[in-house]
Design an enzyme around this catalytic site. Structure first.
Site, PDB file in Angstrom:
ATOM      1  N   GLY A  45       0.839  -1.196   0.000  1.00  0.00           N
ATOM      2  CA  GLY A  45       0.000   0.000   0.000  1.00  0.00           C
ATOM      3  C   GLY A  45       0.869   1.238   0.000  1.00  0.00           C
ATOM      4  N   LYS A  46       0.276   2.373  -0.204  1.00  0.00           N
ATOM      5  CA  LYS A  46       1.022   3.629  -0.099  1.00  0.00           C
ATOM      6  C   LYS A  46       0.037   4.764   0.027  1.00  0.00           C
ATOM      7  CE  LYS A  46       5.449   4.860  -0.538  1.00  0.00           C
ATOM      8  NZ  LYS A  46       6.557   3.921  -0.277  1.00  0.00           N
TER       9      LYS A  46
END
Ligand code: GLU
Length: 417
Positions: free
Chosen positions: A106-107
């Protein structure tokens, strides 16, 4: 597509597709892996110090969670885009699989210039962003960490805000916290330490050592500083460092700790009196053994790749080389140690932090560093062997290893419904 028009997500997709071709990946799995599971965009209203309200734009991409909770940093930067966050989240997915930790990718990012915000404003921004993402975060769901312009303080605000709304202390909801609130020894240095471990192992696999190797580092944030520091402590001569303010060069090698103190006091390396000034763009053309891009994406491209004289490039940053430049470097015989291997030390120690939080105990720093060393050295050997097996470059080899691990989980679990 022309290189100038390539977004980071296009770059990430091209890298994935190349690996898929070389490894002969099941097209159904490729179709799945080309897309993020979820991307959210939020508006973050913040009361500024002057009493006015400003609305900031924020993103969180949850790319893939086949192997475990989404994992990846949050960056605060004026140039954050939805597309960039998607690419960075994809890279986190491959990175976690490559070093075999039980996380997906994720980011997150907020479009802002943190250098122009007060501490109080940054706190309100971070807390409101966390609150807005509340249902999507959690120690078993999605675990943020520091990235560009975020740090231990940012993580403390996220942890505190999340814990207040959850109704219990949840240290495992973020990593990269300070030790006082459940952070791991060695986490702050981990990405830079990892760059050094991977560089050292890579050289060893080719019968070389770091002793007296010349190095140039682009970027002097947490990653660039610690990479330069550990490389110089391991015998390399870090001759050049650049950051947004400019650059410095010293033939005999720079005293990194001293330069670090100067940069903290003066807001950057420019004007450091114990070295010669170096224009920022000159960093890539220096006749050094190792080049460490440790700033942002797309820094080495068709326009400057021909300047490169280094024999090894170790990617401290995520996505610093465009696919076109990558091809040129491969043809020139420059060994590119890809980001998902070279900078994975950060997320590896994030994993150790998360494990310690779950067990409510703290490991000794030596134990953390030793476990990190073993993991990264093993991954480096595996990447080299895979590259040889498939007659391909190290980036593609790293992708093949990562995607194979994801594929195994996909085969076991199947596709719902
Ligand atoms: N932001 C870092 C990276 O790009 C660390 C992520 C993490 O620890 O979750 O790898």
């Amino acid at each position: 597509m022309k290189e100038e028009q390539l977004s980071p997500a296009d770059m990430a997709r091209m890298q994935l597709e190349k690996a898929a071709r070389v490894m002969n990946l099941d097209p159904n799995l490729l179709t799945i892996l080309r897309h993020p599971k979820r991307v959210v965009e939020v508006s973050i209203p913040v009361k500024m110090d002057d009493g006015k309200v400003q609305v900031f734009q924020g993103f969180r991409c949850q790319y893939n969670d086949f192997r475990g909770p989404f994992k990846g940093g949050i960056r605060f930067h004026p140039e954050v885009t939805r597309d960039e966050v998607i690419a960075l989240a994809a890279w986190m997915t491959w990175k976690c699989a490559l070093v075999d930790i039980p996380f997906g990718g994720g980011k997150g990012g907020v479009v802002c210039d943190p250098t122009k915000l007060s501490d109080r404003e940054l706190e309100r921004l971070t807390r409101r962003f966390t609150y807005t993402l509340m249902p999507l975060l959690g120690p078993d769901i999605d675990i943020p960490a520091p990235d560009v312009f975020t740090n231990e303080k940012t993580m403390a605000w996220i942890m505190d805000t999340y814990s207040i709304f959850a109704g219990y202390n949840a240290p495992g909801v973020v990593t990269g916290k300070s030790r006082t609130i459940g952070g791991s020894p060695g986490r702050r240095e981990a990405t830079g330490r990892g760059v050094c471990i991977v560089a050292r192992k890579t050289l060893e696999l080719f019968g070389e050592t770091l002793e007296n190797k010349t190095v140039a580092v682009q970027g002097f944030g947490n990653v660039g500083y610690h990479a330069a520091l550990f490389l110089s402590q391991n015998g390399a001569r870090v001759q050049a460092v650049t950051d947004v303010t400019g650059g410095v060069y010293r033939e005999e090698g720079l005293d990194i700790e001293d330069l670090g103190r100067y940069a903290r006091e003066h807001g950057g390396v420019a004007g450091y009196p114990k070295a010669d000034p170096l224009p920022g763009e000159k960093i890539f053309g220096l006749p050094v053994d190792l080049l460490v891009p440790a700033a942002l994406e797309g820094q080495i491209h068709s326009g400057n790749v021909h300047e490169i004289q280094a024999r090894y490039i170790v990617e401290g940053a995520n996505g610093p080389i465009t696919p076109q430049a990558d091809e040129v470097l491969n043809q020139k015989g420059v060994l590119v140690v890809p980001d998902i291997l070279a900078n994975s030390g950060g997320v590896v120690v994030s994993y150790f932090e998360w494990v310690q939080d779950r067990m409510a105990l703290e490991w000794e720093e030596e134990e953390v560093n030793e476990r990190l060393r073993k993991k990264l050295e093993r991954a480096t050997v595996e990447v080299k062997e895979t590259a040889e097996q498939y007659h391909t470059d190290w980036r593609t080899a790293a992708y093949i290893l990562a995607i194979r691990r994801i594929e195994e989980v996909y085969r076991e679990r199947g596709l719902f419904p």
